[in-house]
Motif scaffolding. Structure first.
Motif, PDB file in Angstrom:
ATOM      1  N   LYS A  46      54.418  37.423  41.547  1.00  0.00           N
ATOM      2  CA  LYS A  46      54.208  38.746  40.961  1.00  0.00           C
ATOM      3  C   LYS A  46      55.535  39.426  40.619  1.00  0.00           C
ATOM      4  CE  LYS A  46      49.976  39.445  43.648  1.00  0.00           C
ATOM      5  NZ  LYS A  46      49.350  40.238  44.726  1.00  0.00           N
ATOM      6  N   GLN A  49      57.340  39.138  36.966  1.00  0.00           N
ATOM      7  CA  GLN A  49      56.838  39.783  35.748  1.00  0.00           C
ATOM      8  C   GLN A  49      57.947  40.345  34.846  1.00  0.00           C
ATOM      9  OE1 GLN A  49      54.210  43.121  36.333  1.00  0.00           O
ATOM     10  NE2 GLN A  49      53.448  43.058  34.233  1.00  0.00           N
ATOM     11  N   PHE A 220      53.835  35.219  37.174  1.00  0.00           N
ATOM     12  CA  PHE A 220      53.131  36.475  37.430  1.00  0.00           C
ATOM     13  C   PHE A 220      51.624  36.297  37.259  1.00  0.00           C
ATOM     14  CE2 PHE A 220      51.059  40.111  35.344  1.00  0.00           C
ATOM     15  CZ  PHE A 220      51.072  41.016  36.403  1.00  0.00           C
ATOM     16  N   THR A 221      51.203  35.640  36.183  1.00  0.00           N
ATOM     17  CA  THR A 221      49.770  35.475  35.910  1.00  0.00           C
ATOM     18  C   THR A 221      49.081  34.715  37.034  1.00  0.00           C
ATOM     19  OG1 THR A 221      50.160  35.489  33.519  1.00  0.00           O
ATOM     20  CG2 THR A 221      48.080  34.554  34.281  1.00  0.00           C
ATOM     21  N   ARG A 224      49.289  36.819  40.320  1.00  0.00           N
ATOM     22  CA  ARG A 224      48.489  38.045  40.300  1.00  0.00           C
ATOM     23  C   ARG A 224      46.984  37.771  40.314  1.00  0.00           C
ATOM     24  NH1 ARG A 224      45.317  41.366  40.317  1.00  0.00           N
ATOM     25  NH2 ARG A 224      45.304  43.479  39.428  1.00  0.00           N
TER      26      ARG A 224
END
Length: 431
Positions: A46, A49, A220-221, A224
């Motif tokens: 995360k 990002q 991040f994807t 998250r």
């Protein structure tokens, strides 16, 4: 020095390029590392990002001046405003046909697949506050508002905001003025030529950071959203990705075959751009490169300069697939009845609202909320249901948008007798 020499492209012979120095290889490796980090250490993923967002911001700051120089130079060198008008009209006709096909295809598949049936979601239990800012934005982005937003308040303001449609309007206006001035405008054209070369050199420098941006965005994807989002809304994701593949290979592929080239070779040629789009979920990240690569493919510069920027707002095939699929999915999930007439109304509304997807913050998600608000039958707050997987859906719609605009550029170039087919086949065959 030509623009083609400023940005590395996939058409160069392999013997001249060491494999690990090719951008697509570096991006692919970076994406794999991002997946590993996001899966094993979600919290660390995360935190990555800013790497993806920073790369996109670097590209976005160059988009407005690049579009301006490209369009103004294309019009000025074309020297005939009637030709500019013909190209624009042909492009818009093609855009409207293909986006309509995309919407119809998505409606058919989502009705047959029925990914939302049986979910029985109670909209009163959804967190309306999580989507309030998206719903609020819909009030100022109706059809009239969208058309008025194309006209900038000031010349400088459109560049500061990076609004592609506003910059395109200014570019067409000033390019037409240079044509009217005639030979006396030559010094200005030469200055813009130098400015264009400078900007594309800047893009070449920024693209060295593409693997870092892809790593950050994918980490991040995965960190998250992870497997939880896939488990809860996996049927919608599979349905949507299947719809994108059907559109690309059963709609766009025959168009390519009719024009005499292979879609698979075009995808290979654009593999770097597709990987960057997939990782960053932003087609803007590769807009400058698309201008160069489509011109290098044999499309006339003036056609490329008009079709690509315009297509980024008016030819969003993937976004149309997303809007139609998700709208009906939300109706199914909330047990909202949609008969054939209501779906036809939805289709008509989507034909208008989809054109503004590139002109608002939040893009497709905001336009989805605007569409539901306009139709009225599907609860607007139901968009909270897909808030968690929107980025995963965007990883399908953004590359589809890119492929659609690449094919559109070739179609309009061929239509306008501005396509060097020998050059196209040499590039696609990597000769």
């Amino acid at each position: 020095m030509s623009i083609e020499s400023m940005v590395a492209d996939a058409s160069q012979p392999k013997s001249r390029r060491v494999w690990y120095r090719q951008l697509w290889v570096q991006v692919l490796v970076a994406m794999a590392l991002g997946v590993v980090l996001g899966h094993l250490y979600p919290d660390a993923g995360k935190l990555m990002q800013p790497l993806g967002d920073g790369f996109i911001k670097l590209i976005r700051m160059l988009i407005a001046p690049i579009v301006f120089c490209t369009v103004v130079l294309g019009i000025a060198k074309m020297g005939d405003m009637s030709k500019v008008g013909k190209v624009a009209i042909k492009a818009l006709v093609y855009f409207e046909v293909m986006t309509t096909v995309a919407l119809v295809l998505a409606l058919v598949i989502v009705n047959l697949w029925q990914p939302g049936v049986g979910m029985n979601v109670n909209t009163a239990a959804l967190d309306a506050g999580s989507v309030k800012m998206y719903v609020d934005q819909t009030q100022s982005h109706g059809t009239v508002g969208f058309l008025m937003d194309i006209i900038p308040s000031t010349l400088v303001g459109s560049f500061a905001e990076g609004n592609v449609l506003q910059v395109l309007l200014i570019s067409v206006l000033l390019g037409s003025t240079l044509v009217a001035i005639g030979p006396r405008a030559k010094p200005v054209i030469q200055l813009l030529d130098i400015g264009s070369e400078m900007l594309f050199r800047a893009v070449a420098i920024v693209m060295y950071l593409a693997p870092i941006g892809a790593f950050g965005a994918i980490a991040f994807t995965v960190g998250r959203y992870g497997a939880g989002a896939l488990a809860s809304l996996g049927n919608l994701l599979v349905c949507f990705y299947f719809t994108c593949l059907v559109f690309v290979f059963l709609i766009l592929a025959p168009v390519c075959k009719f024009l005499g080239f292979s879609l698979f070779k075009l995808l290979r040629y654009l593999r770097e751009e597709l990987l960057i789009c997939f990782a960053t979920t932003s087609s803007e990240a590769v807009l400058p490169r698309m201008l160069v690569k489509m011109e290098n493919l044999g499309c006339k510069a003036s056609v490329v300069g008009l079709v690509i920027p315009t297509g980024y707002s008016f030819n969003l095939d993937g976004t149309c697939l997303y809007l139609a699929s998700v709208a009906v999915f939300l109706a199914q999930a909330t047990n909202t009845p949609l008969d054939i007439y209501q779906q036809l109304l939805l289709l008509c509304v989507l034909l208008l609202t989809s054109k503004g997807a590139a002109g608002v913050a939040g893009a497709a998600f905001v336009v989805l909320a605007a569409t539901l608000s306009t139709v009225g039958s599907i609860p607007v707050t139901s968009v909270a249901l897909i808030l968690g997987v929107h980025r995963l859906l965007a990883e399908g719609l953004v590359p589809t948008n890119l492929i659609g605009n690449a094919v559109a550029t070739i179609v309009v170039s061929k239509w306008e007798d501005g396509l060097d087919e020998e050059q196209m086949h040499r590039v696609l065959n990597r000769e």
